[in-house]
Scaffold this motif. Structure first.
Motif, PDB file in Angstrom:
ATOM      1  N   ARG A  47       0.838  -1.192   0.000  1.00 13.01           N
ATOM      2  CA  ARG A  47       0.000   0.000   0.000  1.00 13.01           C
ATOM      3  C   ARG A  47       0.871   1.240   0.000  1.00 13.01           C
ATOM      4  O   ARG A  47       2.065   1.146   0.260  1.00 13.01           O
ATOM      5  N   GLN A  48       0.282   2.388  -0.261  1.00 12.69           N
ATOM      6  CA  GLN A  48       1.052   3.629  -0.388  1.00 12.69           C
ATOM      7  C   GLN A  48       1.844   3.917   0.884  1.00 12.69           C
ATOM      8  O   GLN A  48       1.314   3.873   1.990  1.00 12.69           O
ATOM      9  N   GLY A  49       3.128   4.222   0.690  1.00 16.04           N
ATOM     10  CA  GLY A  49       3.994   4.590   1.795  1.00 16.04           C
ATOM     11  C   GLY A  49       4.613   3.418   2.535  1.00 16.04           C
ATOM     12  O   GLY A  49       5.435   3.613   3.417  1.00 16.04           O
TER      13      GLY A  49
ATOM     14  N   THR B 140       4.665 -18.952   5.596  1.00 14.62           N
ATOM     15  CA  THR B 140       5.806 -18.033   5.496  1.00 14.62           C
ATOM     16  C   THR B 140       5.430 -16.730   6.193  1.00 14.62           C
ATOM     17  O   THR B 140       4.287 -16.540   6.614  1.00 14.62           O
ATOM     18  N   ALA B 141       6.395 -15.828   6.296  1.00 13.10           N
ATOM     19  CA  ALA B 141       6.129 -14.564   6.979  1.00 13.10           C
ATOM     20  C   ALA B 141       6.512 -13.389   6.096  1.00 13.10           C
ATOM     21  O   ALA B 141       7.318 -13.522   5.179  1.00 13.10           O
ATOM     22  N   MET B 142       5.929 -12.254   6.419  1.00 15.98           N
ATOM     23  CA  MET B 142       6.170 -11.030   5.665  1.00 15.98           C
ATOM     24  C   MET B 142       6.639  -9.946   6.629  1.00 15.98           C
ATOM     25  O   MET B 142       6.156  -9.851   7.753  1.00 15.98           O
ATOM     26  N   LEU B 143       7.582  -9.137   6.156  1.00 21.17           N
ATOM     27  CA  LEU B 143       8.059  -7.974   6.901  1.00 21.17           C
ATOM     28  C   LEU B 143       7.535  -6.741   6.186  1.00 21.17           C
ATOM     29  O   LEU B 143       7.633  -6.648   4.963  1.00 21.17           O
ATOM     30  N   SER B 144       6.991  -5.799   6.930  1.00 20.35           N
ATOM     31  CA  SER B 144       6.551  -4.549   6.322  1.00 20.35           C
ATOM     32  C   SER B 144       6.711  -3.412   7.313  1.00 20.35           C
ATOM     33  O   SER B 144       6.815  -3.626   8.520  1.00 20.35           O
ATOM     34  N   TYR B 145       6.771  -2.213   6.771  1.00 22.00           N
ATOM     35  CA  TYR B 145       6.825  -1.012   7.598  1.00 22.00           C
ATOM     36  C   TYR B 145       6.454   0.183   6.745  1.00 22.00           C
ATOM     37  O   TYR B 145       6.551   0.138   5.520  1.00 22.00           O
ATOM     38  N   LYS B 146       6.003   1.224   7.412  1.00 20.97           N
ATOM     39  CA  LYS B 146       5.779   2.483   6.716  1.00 20.97           C
ATOM     40  C   LYS B 146       7.130   3.173   6.608  1.00 20.97           C
ATOM     41  O   LYS B 146       7.859   3.284   7.602  1.00 20.97           O
ATOM     42  N   ALA B 147       7.474   3.636   5.419  1.00 22.86           N
ATOM     43  CA  ALA B 147       8.758   4.304   5.225  1.00 22.86           C
ATOM     44  C   ALA B 147       8.834   5.532   6.136  1.00 22.86           C
ATOM     45  O   ALA B 147       7.881   6.306   6.218  1.00 22.86           O
TER      46      ALA B 147
END
Length: 157
Positions: free
Chosen positions: A26-28, A114-121
């Motif tokens: 998603r955005q950002g 499995t796993a996912m890593l995400s963060y807002k920049a």
């Protein structure tokens, strides 16, 4: 008869496990699918945070608490990451911007295990405060973008 059928359909829908599915970009946001398990990715994120000169400031997730209540949900952990050097510099530029610290890294378990890593920049997170903090705040956010990208790359390899 229609009421009975409607009641049965509603009950069946409520009894089904609720899951939102895998996280989508998603955005950002920066989003990194991995082949790692949830537990392995959480451990890898913590190690990468330390290796990149940052600290784990907060940690929260509903998975273990839900299990304690007899509810099974996919792995879900929010890891707050920051360090005091950035905190002091940002605070000198914008008191309001510090509400965004720590920046959160989100580790989620996918439906396939499995796993996912995400963060807002960080530059996205701090953008609303740039009119107050100016180019110096933009520069710090850009430095944090680089640092968080390094954390992500270290954690997912």
């Amino acid at each position: 008869m229609k009421r009975v059928l409607l009641g049965i359909l509603l009950a069946a829908g409520l009894a089904a496990p609720l899951t939102a599915g895998d996280l989508e970009p998603r955005q950002g946001w920066e989003v990194f699918p991995t082949e790692k398990s949830y537990a392995d990715l959480v451990a890898a994120v913590k190690a990468a945070v330390k290796a990149n000169g940052m600290g784990v400031v907060t940690e929260a997730g509903p998975t273990e608490a839900a299990a304690g209540r007899g509810i099974t949900i996919p792995g879900n952990r929010v890891i707050g990451v920051f360090n005091n050097e950035f905190a002091v510099e940002i605070l000198n530029l914008s008191t309001a911007a510090m509400i965004e610290a720590p920046i959160r890294i989100y580790v989620t378990e996918n439906e396939d295990g499995t796993a996912m890593l995400s963060y807002k920049a960080p530059s996205f997170v701090f953008a609303p405060y740039v009119p107050e903090g100016g180019a110096d705040l933009s520069g710090l956010a850009a430095e944090l973008d680089v640092r968080f990208a390094a954390i992500a790359q270290d954690a997912i390899k």
